[in-house]
Design a protein around this motif. Sequence first.
Motif, PDB file in Angstrom:
ATOM      1  N   PHE A  24      -2.927  -2.289 -12.000  1.00 32.45           N
ATOM      2  CA  PHE A  24      -3.016  -3.183 -11.056  1.00 32.45           C
ATOM      3  C   PHE A  24      -2.772  -4.545 -11.743  1.00 32.45           C
ATOM      4  N   THR A  28       0.143  -7.140 -10.464  1.00 32.79           N
ATOM      5  CA  THR A  28      -0.191  -8.457  -9.893  1.00 32.79           C
ATOM      6  C   THR A  28       0.437  -9.528 -10.951  1.00 32.79           C
ATOM      7  N   TYR A  66       3.759  -6.418  -2.412  1.00 32.03           N
ATOM      8  CA  TYR A  66       2.436  -6.564  -3.314  1.00 32.03           C
ATOM      9  C   TYR A  66       1.073  -6.137  -2.510  1.00 32.03           C
ATOM     10  N   ALA A  70      -1.434  -3.053  -3.187  1.00 35.11           N
ATOM     11  CA  ALA A  70      -2.841  -3.464  -3.692  1.00 35.11           C
ATOM     12  C   ALA A  70      -3.902  -2.839  -2.799  1.00 35.11           C
ATOM     13  N   MET A  74      -6.074  -0.152  -4.798  1.00 39.19           N
ATOM     14  CA  MET A  74      -7.477  -0.712  -5.039  1.00 39.19           C
ATOM     15  C   MET A  74      -8.408  -0.012  -4.082  1.00 39.19           C
TER      16      MET A  74
END
Length: 174
Positions: A24, A28, A66, A70, A74
């Motif tokens: 992650f 990022t 993104y 994400a 997550m």
Amino acid sequence: MTYLYQDSDLWDAIMQRRKFLAVFLGVTAAALAGVLTLVVLYSQLPYRDPNGGWMIAVTCVIAALYIIFAFPFMGICFKRCNSYCKMLKFISVGLKENFCAPFAGIEDWTVRDGVDVNVATFEVKNIKREETMIRQIYVDGEKDFPPFEEGDTVRFVTQGNLLLAYEIGEKKEN
């Protein structure tokens, strides 16, 4: 007594969580670097340059990709792994309870504190009343379900109704 967890289980779960976090953070950093690079390049363009349109479009695409990555990553992968790590940490510090009861059956899967578990039911005699109650014991979904059969008297060790260890005793005769 058959134990479901070994000392290495917590370490393996923590290493897996670290790998998810590294992936992650890597994605990022790459997305942030791409967006910042395009913003700096866009700010260096002359007024009304024809290249400005595609730079804005690429920046929007990177940001959208993104966000699409994400939230599921997550929200599903990391969250489930983190919940499993918390459960294993609680096992090491929580109060243990020994109990002996006859096995009554298996119920459907459920989620407890973010971890998938099987539900094993045991018959428990009520002390104040003359009735039998059902106690639910959670068996980790990552582990094989113990070879319980209906009527088996099982001695088990739990922590917060999560099965840690068990020993199958006498069989109930039909």
